[in-house]
Design a protein around this motif. Structure first.
Motif: not given
Length: 227
Positions: A86-95
């Motif tokens: 979830g954290g990696i996905s959130g950071a990816s969408v943030l980028k």
């Protein structure tokens, strides 16, 4: 599976919105605004998914629950996997948002955690461990087994905001390996090299909180009926 889905979604939202508050506007809202963003997001999520999964959203919290005997190793492992993804996905969408929106990253590092400018590695480890211990201890004292009662949501939200007020000037405040992994992986370089500290220190703090909470419960004679 519903618990794991809740942990994935909650961690995604926490990273995208709370880390995003720093990435999109720390120049406007400052450290206090970012700290409040983390606390308010967790408060909202705790009210919504707390009764489902406990709203850990943090491997250190899950480790604390495991050490305190409130979760099985298998269940805790499932939580951690969901949180990290979830954290990696959130950071990816943030980028992605930064890219497609042509938005300037105000942190210049996707909100990733680091040390070396205002604090050395020893100080950063101590700060992160103690801040995480404070957060996890709060969880353990206001939860019943795994579930986070709605009435307890303000306590964990305020605790998260408070530790960010202390930690942002030093490390950016992790206190959560799942929050740190995504931004560090996407940034690479020095932030990825320093990730070890933001994985290990929060876990040490989480385990310490579990031992402390257990000791407090024993002193007060709560035993197996401790919340």
């Amino acid at each position: 599976m519903k618990r794991y889905a809740a942990e994935f979604a909650g961690t995604f939202i926490l990273v995208y919105l709370a880390v995003g508050s720093a990435v999109f506007g720390i120049d406007k809202i400052g450290a206090v605004g970012v700290a409040l963003a983390f606390g308010l997001v967790l408060l909202a999520l705790a009210s919504g998914i707390g009764p489902i999964s406990g709203c850990h959203l943090n491997p250190a919290v899950t480790l604390g629950m495991l050490v305190a005997g409130r979760m099985s190793p298998g269940e805790a492992g499932g939580y951690v996997v969901a949180q990290v993804l979830g954290g990696i996905s959130g950071a990816s969408v943030l980028k992605l948002t930064l890219s497609v929106g042509e938005i300037t990253d105000q942190t210049k590092a996707l909100g990733s955690n680091g040390f070396g400018v205002t604090v050395n590695s020893t100080g950063a480890f101590l700060v992160e461990a103690l801040l995480t211990m404070t957060l996890v201890l709060t969880y353990l004292m206001v939860t019943e087994r795994v579930a986070l009662r709605e009435a307890a949501a303000p306590a964990v939200g305020l605790a998260l905001a408070a530790i960010h007020l202390v930690g942002i000037p030093l490390t950016g405040t992790s206190a959560n390996p799942a929050r740190s992994v995504g931004p560090a992986l996407l940034m690479g370089g020095e932030r990825l090299e320093q990730l070890w500290l933001f994985l290990s220190a929060p876990l040490v703090g989480g385990a310490a909180a579990a031992f402390l909470a257990t000791a407090v419960h024993r002193i007060h004679g709560l035993g197996e009926n401790a919340p």
